[in-house]
Design a protein around this motif. Structure first.
Motif, PDB file in Angstrom:
ATOM      1  N   VAL A 114       0.815  -1.213   0.000  1.00 50.26           N
ATOM      2  CA  VAL A 114       0.000   0.000   0.000  1.00 50.26           C
ATOM      3  C   VAL A 114       0.850   1.265   0.000  1.00 50.26           C
ATOM      4  CG1 VAL A 114      -1.908  -1.177   1.153  1.00 50.26           C
ATOM      5  CG2 VAL A 114      -0.202   0.037   2.534  1.00 50.26           C
ATOM      6  N   SER A 115       2.178   1.140   0.104  1.00 52.72           N
ATOM      7  CA  SER A 115       3.044   2.318   0.091  1.00 52.72           C
ATOM      8  C   SER A 115       3.361   2.803  -1.317  1.00 52.72           C
ATOM      9  CB  SER A 115       4.352   2.020   0.842  1.00 52.72           C
ATOM     10  OG  SER A 115       5.193   1.161   0.092  1.00 52.72           O
ATOM     11  N   PHE A 116       2.824   2.117  -2.337  1.00 48.19           N
ATOM     12  CA  PHE A 116       3.123   2.532  -3.701  1.00 48.19           C
ATOM     13  C   PHE A 116       2.270   3.713  -4.147  1.00 48.19           C
ATOM     14  CE2 PHE A 116       5.784  -1.026  -3.686  1.00 48.19           C
ATOM     15  CZ  PHE A 116       6.703  -0.811  -4.697  1.00 48.19           C
ATOM     16  N   ALA A 117       1.565   4.329  -3.207  1.00 49.06           N
ATOM     17  CA  ALA A 117       0.845   5.559  -3.520  1.00 49.06           C
ATOM     18  C   ALA A 117       1.802   6.665  -3.953  1.00 49.06           C
ATOM     19  CB  ALA A 117       0.036   6.008  -2.306  1.00 49.06           C
ATOM     20  N   SER A 118       3.024   6.657  -3.428  1.00 49.39           N
ATOM     21  CA  SER A 118       4.018   7.659  -3.837  1.00 49.39           C
ATOM     22  C   SER A 118       4.333   7.526  -5.323  1.00 49.39           C
ATOM     23  CB  SER A 118       5.299   7.508  -3.010  1.00 49.39           C
ATOM     24  OG  SER A 118       5.045   7.702  -1.639  1.00 49.39           O
ATOM     25  N   LEU A 119       4.442   6.292  -5.795  1.00 48.42           N
ATOM     26  CA  LEU A 119       4.673   6.061  -7.215  1.00 48.42           C
ATOM     27  C   LEU A 119       3.449   6.451  -8.039  1.00 48.42           C
ATOM     28  CD1 LEU A 119       6.591   2.670  -7.369  1.00 48.42           C
ATOM     29  CD2 LEU A 119       7.291   4.781  -8.477  1.00 48.42           C
ATOM     30  N   GLN A 120       2.268   6.074  -7.544  1.00 53.48           N
ATOM     31  CA  GLN A 120       1.049   6.403  -8.271  1.00 53.48           C
ATOM     32  C   GLN A 120       0.873   7.915  -8.400  1.00 53.48           C
ATOM     33  OE1 GLN A 120      -1.633   4.181  -5.819  1.00 53.48           O
ATOM     34  NE2 GLN A 120      -1.408   2.299  -7.003  1.00 53.48           N
ATOM     35  N   LEU A 142      11.591   4.343  -5.028  1.00 53.99           N
ATOM     36  CA  LEU A 142      11.707   2.975  -4.517  1.00 53.99           C
ATOM     37  C   LEU A 142      12.648   2.909  -3.320  1.00 53.99           C
ATOM     38  CD1 LEU A 142      11.937   0.943  -7.860  1.00 53.99           C
ATOM     39  CD2 LEU A 142       9.992   1.055  -6.296  1.00 53.99           C
ATOM     40  N   ARG A 143      13.685   3.709  -3.354  1.00 54.15           N
ATOM     41  CA  ARG A 143      14.671   3.682  -2.278  1.00 54.15           C
ATOM     42  C   ARG A 143      14.179   4.367  -1.009  1.00 54.15           C
ATOM     43  NH1 ARG A 143      18.250   6.549  -4.664  1.00 54.15           N
ATOM     44  NH2 ARG A 143      17.620   8.493  -3.619  1.00 54.15           N
ATOM     45  N   ASP A 144      13.515   5.503  -1.150  1.00 58.64           N
ATOM     46  CA  ASP A 144      13.233   6.346   0.010  1.00 58.64           C
ATOM     47  C   ASP A 144      11.777   6.342   0.487  1.00 58.64           C
ATOM     48  OD1 ASP A 144      15.908   7.157  -0.124  1.00 58.64           O
ATOM     49  OD2 ASP A 144      15.415   8.804  -1.503  1.00 58.64           O
ATOM     50  N   ARG A 145      10.840   6.065  -0.408  1.00 63.52           N
ATOM     51  CA  ARG A 145       9.439   6.283  -0.046  1.00 63.52           C
ATOM     52  C   ARG A 145       8.540   5.062  -0.212  1.00 63.52           C
ATOM     53  NH1 ARG A 145       8.163  12.381  -2.401  1.00 63.52           N
ATOM     54  NH2 ARG A 145       9.981  13.396  -1.439  1.00 63.52           N
ATOM     55  N   HIS A 261       9.122  -4.185  -7.801  1.00 64.04           N
ATOM     56  CA  HIS A 261      10.562  -4.270  -8.058  1.00 64.04           C
ATOM     57  C   HIS A 261      11.022  -3.286  -9.133  1.00 64.04           C
ATOM     58  CE1 HIS A 261      10.708  -7.725  -5.449  1.00 64.04           C
ATOM     59  NE2 HIS A 261       9.760  -8.319  -6.160  1.00 64.04           N
ATOM     60  N   SER A 262      10.188  -3.061 -10.131  1.00 62.43           N
ATOM     61  CA  SER A 262      10.557  -2.135 -11.198  1.00 62.43           C
ATOM     62  C   SER A 262      10.007  -0.740 -10.989  1.00 62.43           C
ATOM     63  CB  SER A 262      10.060  -2.665 -12.547  1.00 62.43           C
ATOM     64  OG  SER A 262       8.634  -2.623 -12.597  1.00 62.43           O
ATOM     65  N   GLY A 263       8.915  -0.623 -10.206  1.00 67.73           N
ATOM     66  CA  GLY A 263       8.282   0.670 -10.019  1.00 67.73           C
ATOM     67  C   GLY A 263       7.477   1.109 -11.226  1.00 67.73           C
TER      68      GLY A 263
END
Length: 333
Positions: A114-120, A142-145, A261-263
């Motif tokens: 659920v932390s992939f909101a930063s990417l979204q 991917l590294r920081d957030r 893994h790829s973002g």
């Protein structure tokens, strides 16, 4: 014919008519059906007697309660507070849902995250203005957030979220709300019900006529039926797809589910449908499996005996071994 004989005949005819009506099967009572716009989608409840409108209203109230604490978009939600301030008290109503998210992150080797909101957000899913971040920006996110095990910590005082990180519980909040709503209907004595949260479905109990529940799995290519599920047992069905939430950049469509893994947004499938014994499990697992490359996903569901129906982006249909027990009339490729 004498008057007495005529009266006797009328009595006999009336008795026969009464017998026919008494022995004829009574039609099954209609269900109570209601749908409402909630949690950014249409949620519907079909409930069979004995049930009244009050428990159905109470079931919808559970969806409203979950939305009020877990919505990414409502400024007053507890999730919005966590994303804004980076902290949440230990007694927050959101605590059980956050703990479930952490558990499924571990169960799915990090594919439910659920932390992939930063990417979204970086891709423009929340603004509606799609863009493609470059490799350097993705690597930094991917590294920081990103990575729930890194960015979210829990202690006796509550939860701490890493600076700049964002959580979006949309991949599990629906299943969680369905579990809460189904408990309300069950405890009210409802004979049987179906809850549909835009592809997340839970059926329980029985229809008055004894027929099985019959649920169609949508084919996103033509809005037809991809497969059918018929059951008399309580089950959860959840479908994740690339057809409802997406961005378009330079004429190409990108779905919102990311490969951790790829973002990058995944493009392996058009839809993944999973059947489970609990709504939260079906909800989380359909999202996680959708994020997995096919060479991982096909083996992953077989190893865990998950009933799964894949429709790949090229139109190929793959049905897991356990899925053959549930999915019928699967569309030919």
């Amino acid at each position: 014919m004498t008057v007495i004989r005529a009266k006797i005949l009328l009595v006999v005819v009336a008795a026969l008519i009464s017998f026919v009506f008494l022995t004829r099967p009574m039609p099954a009572p209609p269900p109570l059906f209601e749908s409402r716009l909630m949690m950014d989608t249409i949620i519907s409840i079909t409930a069979y007697p004995p049930v009244t409108k009050e428990p159905v209203d109470a079931a919808f109230a559970e969806f409203a309660r979950v939305e009020s604490m877990a919505s990414f978009h409502l400024d007053g939600s507890e999730l919005a507070e966590l994303n804004r301030s980076g902290s949440l008290a230990a007694n927050a109503l959101l605590k059980p849902l956050l703990q479930i998210a952490v558990a499924y992150f571990a169960k799915t080797d990090g594919y439910f995250d659920v932390s992939f909101a930063s990417l979204q957000k970086a891709y423009g899913f929340y603004s509606g203005e799609g863009r493609l971040p470059d490799e350097g920006e993705i690597a930094g996110l991917l590294r920081d957030r990103c990575g729930l095990d890194k960015v979210l910590q829990q202690n006796d005082e509550g939860f701490r979220l890493a600076s700049g990180s964002l959580l979006d519980l949309g991949g599990i909040a629906g299943g969680y709300a369905i579990e809460k709503a189904s408990r309300v209907l069950r405890e009210s004595g409802c004979g049987g019900f179906l809850i549909d949260d835009a592809g997340d479905i839970w059926v329980e109990g029985s229809k008055p006529d004894g027929n099985a529940w019959r649920i169609a799995v949508r084919d996103p290519r033509d809005n037809g039926t991809l497969a059918l599920v018929e059951t008399r047992a309580p089950i959860a069905i959840s479908t994740s797809g690339d057809y409802e939430r997406f961005i378009t950049v330079d004429g190409k469509r990108y779905g919102h589910i990311m490969n951790p893994h790829s973002g990058r947004p995944v493009d392996y499938y058009s839809s993944v449908t999973i059947i489970a014994s609990e709504p939260v499990a079906a909800d989380a697992l359909s999202t996680a499996v959708f994020a997995m490359p096919p060479e991982i996903a096909f083996k992953w569901v077989e190893d865990r005996n998950l009933a799964t129906l894949f429709l790949t982006s090229t139109g190929t249909i793959y049905l897991s071994g356990a899925g053959r027990q549930f999915f019928s009339q699967v569309k030919t490729q």
